[in-house]
Design a protein around this motif. Structure first.
Motif, PDB file in Angstrom:
ATOM      1  N   HIS A   1      41.704  26.422  33.851  1.00 40.23           N
ATOM      2  CA  HIS A   1      40.670  26.438  35.213  1.00 40.23           C
ATOM      3  C   HIS A   1      39.318  25.797  35.271  1.00 40.23           C
TER       4      HIS A   1
ATOM      5  N   ASP B   1      44.304  26.858  37.297  1.00 43.28           N
ATOM      6  CA  ASP B   1      43.276  27.377  38.238  1.00 43.28           C
ATOM      7  C   ASP B   1      42.283  26.636  38.488  1.00 43.28           C
ATOM      8  N   ASP B   2      41.712  26.506  39.959  1.00 38.26           N
ATOM      9  CA  ASP B   2      40.706  25.492  40.057  1.00 38.26           C
ATOM     10  C   ASP B   2      41.018  24.027  40.504  1.00 38.26           C
TER      11      ASP B   2
ATOM     12  N   LEU C   1      47.350  27.866  40.858  1.00 40.37           N
ATOM     13  CA  LEU C   1      46.924  28.998  41.641  1.00 40.37           C
ATOM     14  C   LEU C   1      45.998  28.643  42.028  1.00 40.37           C
ATOM     15  N   SER C   2      46.203  26.802  42.591  1.00 36.15           N
ATOM     16  CA  SER C   2      44.801  27.080  43.698  1.00 36.15           C
ATOM     17  C   SER C   2      45.206  26.049  44.319  1.00 36.15           C
TER      18      SER C   2
ATOM     19  N   ALA D   1      44.931  22.671  41.733  1.00 34.60           N
ATOM     20  CA  ALA D   1      44.957  22.060  40.567  1.00 34.60           C
ATOM     21  C   ALA D   1      46.414  21.639  40.933  1.00 34.60           C
TER      22      ALA D   1
ATOM     23  N   GLN E   1      54.302  28.775  42.950  1.00 35.18           N
ATOM     24  CA  GLN E   1      52.844  29.568  43.416  1.00 35.18           C
ATOM     25  C   GLN E   1      53.178  31.081  42.761  1.00 35.18           C
TER      26      GLN E   1
ATOM     27  N   ARG F   1      47.928  39.887  42.118  1.00 32.69           N
ATOM     28  CA  ARG F   1      48.066  38.427  41.262  1.00 32.69           C
ATOM     29  C   ARG F   1      47.871  38.493  39.734  1.00 32.69           C
TER      30      ARG F   1
ATOM     31  N   MET G   1      39.839  33.099  36.902  1.00 32.05           N
ATOM     32  CA  MET G   1      40.804  32.896  37.824  1.00 32.05           C
ATOM     33  C   MET G   1      40.713  33.390  39.245  1.00 32.05           C
TER      34      MET G   1
END
Ligand SMILES: Nc1ncnc2c1ncn2[C@@H]1O[C@H](COP(=O)(O)OP(=O)(O)OP(=O)(O)O)[C@@H](O)[C@H]1O
Ligand SMILES: [Mg+2]
Lengths: 458, 262
Positions: A309, A338-339, A369-370, A373, A398, A418, A451
């Protein structure tokens, strides 16, 4: 008259190259400061020094480092680990202790052996276990022929580790001995975020499983304090005929750490090796996982989970070199990103003509997750043998909106939904870990991992 | 059962909804009171599942007009999980498989979400185990289904029973069963219908979506609605199902088109 004009970009390149050369020279210098008195070790270190000097510090122009930019490391000047090493209490490392292995653990603090934190009373007498620089006499000698002898020992970071070799976790499981008690090799880094100096820490592990032996091993990297350090770790595992090693590698380094790690495994005839590799720490990490087959009918199972992340970069480079018939390899590597984090997976499997009747399967699954990412995945199967069964695949996806909705439609908060689904994705790998307490800890880590999600109530 | 002066649980007025830019629901109207059982029938693609998913809050559908009042509150203003907790339950036509999430964990998290919403204490794993075993009996499911991943590798009939198990656990005010009978053999149908009937009481209501009058012999509806092209075009009593089974939908469609009731 001849005029030499170098273009600005060329000179920029050459200064960058100079900078890297200076950085590597400094790394070498810092590494070599680690003390040793043993003449044979000195010889080994000198040999490695030459190897490092022959090489350059990698850049993204090197195919092997294309997606993994080390410039953040290049901007971090490194110093040697302070001597004497910070002394930690057992309470301080309590969160890292595994109840199943509390009397079968070796602890290293900043790469240096910590005898007062280590305890191996639960292990059978026959086992040779201890620290390289203190393991005297014949025990030490039994392990000597294996140290720094894996193919790939010449690679720049691996050789760098060898140039400073003094403390190392050594484990030798003698012929026919099967140990149920897991062996925990715990490497703790202490780096406060106020420290101005970033230490080069070079953990080292050597495991030898003799014929018909069996062992379960946990190699564990953690941090106390959230400062910056560079772990350059090397683990060498030799598995003799019909022996079995179950290896779990946990990389939970501090958020600002760098970690470049090597796991090199040689597998003799009918041996079995399982690696469960969990990578979740460090701002930049790379795991080289190399399997060398030295006899037929080996079984290799590689499970990996990378959890990233923030701005983390997490790289796994695995290579399975088969050279004999009837080998079986199963690899599953999963990344949860993530991120703005960036995962890299490169999985090589070499199946030359000599490796007929190989059964190799590789799967890399990535969960983004983003929207920022990123993952770069590259399965590389090189198959020359014609009578083999090889499959590979990579997926990037995703969370399924329909799955989230299904859980929501049963009253579960969207964030919990999630979280449940992320955990479900990770579970397939975590569930493979043989040690219950570690499995629980990692499950919790996955669940708590920020997350942007709330802690799941399960 | 139709009860005089019972409370209106669900009131749908002129509901319209799109998927992407395409209108699918074109003015749905429906009123359901406590104690009632409604059946919705209609040709493939007429909007039955869409209607149920819009009520449950599926994000793929945009509501473009109309209103839905559920027990006095504006249902459309709620998130899907809030709708579920306030008593809406949709048994899906195609229940999803969720690999890696154990059925038991899923059921417990769902149950505790509802408890939390009601201001009750969450039940621990031990108490939950007892509760869920009792509920398993309602759908005659084996406890081994609890340790498996949600619906993963379940047969069609097992998935449908798992939906009813969730309904039994969550005790909704309004259950919408979307083709829960499709693909069931007669024994499974009896089990599912028996489960639904056990859960039916004067305080709640059930909407069953089905193509087959067979189900309606077990779950006897008070009203039957026929959908076509995103609307309810006819409403009748339970005898309508037999007529539909015999004559098909064309006569209803034609009658609706010409404005003649026959
Ligand atoms: N997510 C979606 N994306 C695109 N089209 C959709 C979507 N959901 C529904 N539709 C379309 O809306 C219409 C109504 O579909 P719906 O599933 O509601 O019908 P149904 O009455 O339940 O049919 P069946 O009896 O076959 O289950 C169909 O034309 C369908 O293709
Ligand atoms: Mg439908």
């Amino acid at each position: 008259m001849s005029l030499q004009v170098s273009s600005p970009s060329e000179s920029a390149l050459s200064t960058a190259a100079e900078k890297r050369a200076i950085y590597l020279a400094n790394l070498l210098d810092v590494s070599k400061r680690s003390p040793t008195t043993s003449p044979w070790l000195k010889e080994l270190r000198d040999h490695a020094t030459v190897r490092v000097q022959e090489q350059t510090f990698p850049t993204t122009r090197d195919e092997e480092w294309r997606f993994t930019d080390l410039s953040a490391l290049l901007q971090t000047p490194l110093v040697a680990v302070e001597q004497p090493v910070v002394s930690l209490s057992l309470e301080a490392i309590a969160p890292f202790i595994l109840p199943e292995a509390k009397a079968s653990q070796l602890v290293f603090v900043n790469g240096k052996y910590a005898p007062h934190l280590s305890c191996v009373t639960d292990l059978p007498e026959a086992i040779v276990i201890g620290n390289l620089s203190t393991l005297a006499g014949t025990d030490g000698e039994r392990l000597r022929p294996y140290l720094a002898q894996q193919p790939g020992a010449e690679e720049v970071f691996t050789a760098l580790n060898t140039t400073g070799l003094s403390d190392a976790a050594l484990v030798l499981v003698p012929k026919g001995v099967a140990i149920d008690t897991p062996i925990h090799l715990l490497f703790i880094a202490t780096a406060s975020n106020t420290a101005s100096n970033t230490a080069l820490i070079q953990p080292r592990v050597l495991v030898v499983a003799e014929t018909n032996s069996a062992a379960t091993l946990i190699e564990d990297y953690g941090a106390i304090g959230s400062g910056t350090y560079f772990n350059n770790s090397v683990t060498e595992i030799w598995i003799a005929e019909n022996a079995q090693v179950n290896h779990t590698r946990v990389q939970r380094d501090g958020h600002h750490a760098f970690h470049i790690g090597k796991t090199a495994v040689s597998q003799a005839r009918t041996s079995r090796y399982t690696c469960n590799a969990m990578s979740m720490g460090a701002q930049l990490s790379r795991h080289h996982l190399e399997i060398y087959q030295t006899g037929e009918q080996t079984e290799t199972t590689l499970n990996g989970l990378t959890l990233l992340h923030g701005d983390q970069i997490g790289d796994t480079h695995s290579a399975i070199a088969l050279t004999h018939p009837h080998g079986t390899t199963r690899q599953l590597h999963k990344c949860i990103i993530d991120d703005r984090a960036h995962a890299i997976f490169n999985g090589k499997v070499f199946v030359p003509k000599a490796a007929q009747l190989t059964d190799a399967g590789q799967l890399n699954r990535n969960l983004l997750l983003s929207s920022k990412a990123r993952v770069d995945t590259k399965p590389q199967l090189e198959i020359v043998a014609d009578n083999v069964k090889c499959t590979h695949g990579a997926t990037v996806g995703q969370l399924e909106a329909d799955e989230v909705f299904y859980l929501q439609s049963r009253g579960i908060d969207v964030s919990d939904a999630r979280q449940l689904l992320v955990y479900a994705f990770a579970f397939e790998v975590i569930d493979q870990i043989a040690i219950a307490s570690l499995r629980r800890t990692l499950a919790e880590l996955v669940q708590c991992r920020s997350m942007g999600l709330r802690k799941a109530k399960i | 059962m139709i009860i005089d002066h019972s409370n209106v649980i669900l009131s749908v007025k002129n509901l319209t909804a799109n998927v992407d830019e395409t209108p699918i629901l074109k003015g749905m109207n429906l009123e359901v009171k406590a104690g009632e059982i409604h059946a919705i029938m209609g040709p493939n693609g007429s909007g039955k599942s869409t209607f149920s998913k819009v009520l449950a809050g599926h994000p793929a559908y945009q509501v473009t007009g109309g209103e839905v009042i559920f027990q006095g509150q504006d249902l459309l203003a709620l998130e899907p999980e809030e709708r579920a907790r306030s008593g809406i339950f949709l048994a899906f036509q195609y229940p999803l498989e969720i690999p890696g999430v154990s059925n038991l964990d899923f059921l417990r998290v769902a149950y505790n979400s509802k408890r939390k919403h009601q201001g009750l204490e969450e039940v621990d794993a031990f108490d939950f185990d007892e509760l869920i075993r009792e509920k398993l009996g309602i759908v005659k499911m084996d406890a081994s289904f609890l340790s498996r991943s949600v619906n993963e590798g379940f047969s069609g009939g097992e998935k449908k029973r798992n939906e009813i198990l969730q309904m039994a656990l969550l005790e909704p005010k309004l259950a919408i069963l979307d083709e829960t009978d499709s693909g069931l053999d007669i024994d499974a149908l009896r089990i599912v219908a028996g489960g639904v009937n056990q859960l039916s009481n004067p305080e709640n209501a059930i909407v069953v979506i089905t193509h087959y009058q067979r189900l309606l012999e077990y779950i006897v509806p008070d009203y039957i609605h026929v959908t076509a092209n995103g609307r309810i075009i006819r409403t009748g009593g339970k005898e309508l199902a037999l007529e539909l089974e015999e004559r098909g939908y064309d006569w209803v469609l034609e009658a609706a088109a010409t404005g003649v009731a026959s």
